[in-house]
Enzyme design. Sequence first.
Site, PDB file in Angstrom:
ATOM      1  N   ARG A 177      22.155 -11.877  49.436  1.00  0.00           N
ATOM      2  CA  ARG A 177      21.811 -12.459  50.736  1.00  0.00           C
ATOM      3  C   ARG A 177      22.565 -13.751  51.031  1.00  0.00           C
ATOM      4  O   ARG A 177      22.862 -14.534  50.131  1.00  0.00           O
ATOM      5  CB  ARG A 177      20.304 -12.719  50.805  1.00  0.00           C
ATOM      6  N   HIS A 228      24.073  -7.801  51.680  1.00  0.00           N
ATOM      7  CA  HIS A 228      25.088  -6.833  51.229  1.00  0.00           C
ATOM      8  C   HIS A 228      26.187  -6.579  52.267  1.00  0.00           C
ATOM      9  O   HIS A 228      26.609  -5.433  52.487  1.00  0.00           O
ATOM     10  CB  HIS A 228      24.427  -5.513  50.835  1.00  0.00           C
ATOM     11  N   HIS A 254      25.102  -1.419  42.665  1.00  0.00           N
ATOM     12  CA  HIS A 254      23.673  -1.401  42.979  1.00  0.00           C
ATOM     13  C   HIS A 254      22.990  -0.157  42.402  1.00  0.00           C
ATOM     14  O   HIS A 254      22.102   0.431  43.028  1.00  0.00           O
ATOM     15  CB  HIS A 254      23.476  -1.449  44.496  1.00  0.00           C
ATOM     16  N   ASP A 313      12.246  -9.339  42.285  1.00  0.00           N
ATOM     17  CA  ASP A 313      13.506  -9.215  43.017  1.00  0.00           C
ATOM     18  C   ASP A 313      14.127 -10.603  43.034  1.00  0.00           C
ATOM     19  O   ASP A 313      14.214 -11.256  44.069  1.00  0.00           O
ATOM     20  CB  ASP A 313      13.291  -8.687  44.426  1.00  0.00           C
ATOM     21  N   GLU A 361      21.732  -6.199  38.740  1.00  0.00           N
ATOM     22  CA  GLU A 361      22.977  -6.412  39.473  1.00  0.00           C
ATOM     23  C   GLU A 361      23.613  -7.727  39.031  1.00  0.00           C
ATOM     24  O   GLU A 361      23.040  -8.793  39.239  1.00  0.00           O
ATOM     25  CB  GLU A 361      22.708  -6.458  40.968  1.00  0.00           C
TER      26      GLU A 361
END
Length: 344
Positions: free
Chosen positions: A79, A104, A175, A247, A311
Amino acid sequence: MKKRVFGTTKDGKEVFLYTLENKNGMKAEVTDFGAILVNLFVPDKNGTLQDVTLGYDQVADYEANGSFFGATIAPNANRIAGASFVIDGVTYQLDVNDGPNNLHSHFDIGGHKRVWEAEPGEGSIRFTVKLPDGEMGFPGNKVCSITYTLTDDNALRLDYHASTDKKTILNLTNHAYFNLAGHDKGLITDHVLMLHAGHYTPVVAGAIPTGEIAPVAGTPLDFTKEKRIGDEIEADFEQLKLVSGYDHNYVIDNWNGELQLAARISEKTTGRTMEVYTDLPGIQFYAGNCIAETTGKGKTVYGKRDGFCLETDYFPNAVNEAAFPSPVYGPEKDYTSVTIYKFI
């Protein structure tokens, strides 16, 4: 190297699926559409092969792919606050696609929605894509590549390279969503995870970092010792509530730009363990909290927390945080990075 037709895009481009296989029977299948990792067949403790990545059986589904299954994200992963950034006094505006922010790069024309040029090699395949100056809002004519290599010690190696003729953000990642029990086995909450990361970057609403680098000690985000993903994922902790679970970007311990072990994750029923190595400063652990119900490979219905992502990348919104390692590259400095997913 095996090659077969994987389908045709909606604008009439034929795309292919390439198969890498090692001496142990492990197989990785990747497509030139989005340089996507489609299948990854890994032996369990008895030598039985299972596909451990979530995905689809045809390219048409990858043209939607709202969860970014297997995708190579380019030119920028994660982001950016306010969908804008400044380099050398110039403000660049990106696609506003995640609340007020950018996620992304671009959902429709980012690297994961392009057909990349394929160059098969010895036990490897290199995909390359050109992204023109100004497209998606990013400056510079960019040439991005990823090389997938499958080794005989059951490691899938990802070598990234990118060049640009203007200062710009270069922050590529893959991803892939993993489920070490098998892509069709449901929840990943019983997986046991360890992260070589004693700190993380706390976020505000919208999953944008505050700029702080905080210790994980004493919080549910602490994976410095092995812990089930499900043990504390529903804990009464503000950082978990903000993003519906895990996350978060973890700050890799003792980062110095050299390749090092960042994560280790195991699934007890199959005996599979995956180690993640990277030379980047961060690793985004995403527990699949927001996987929208979708029909994937073999008519498997995927849903919330049926896969996890690890990631490797620069920190989210790093371009706007002077204290974070910088993802800005220019004509005098190419972007290179290595990520290894090794199976034991």
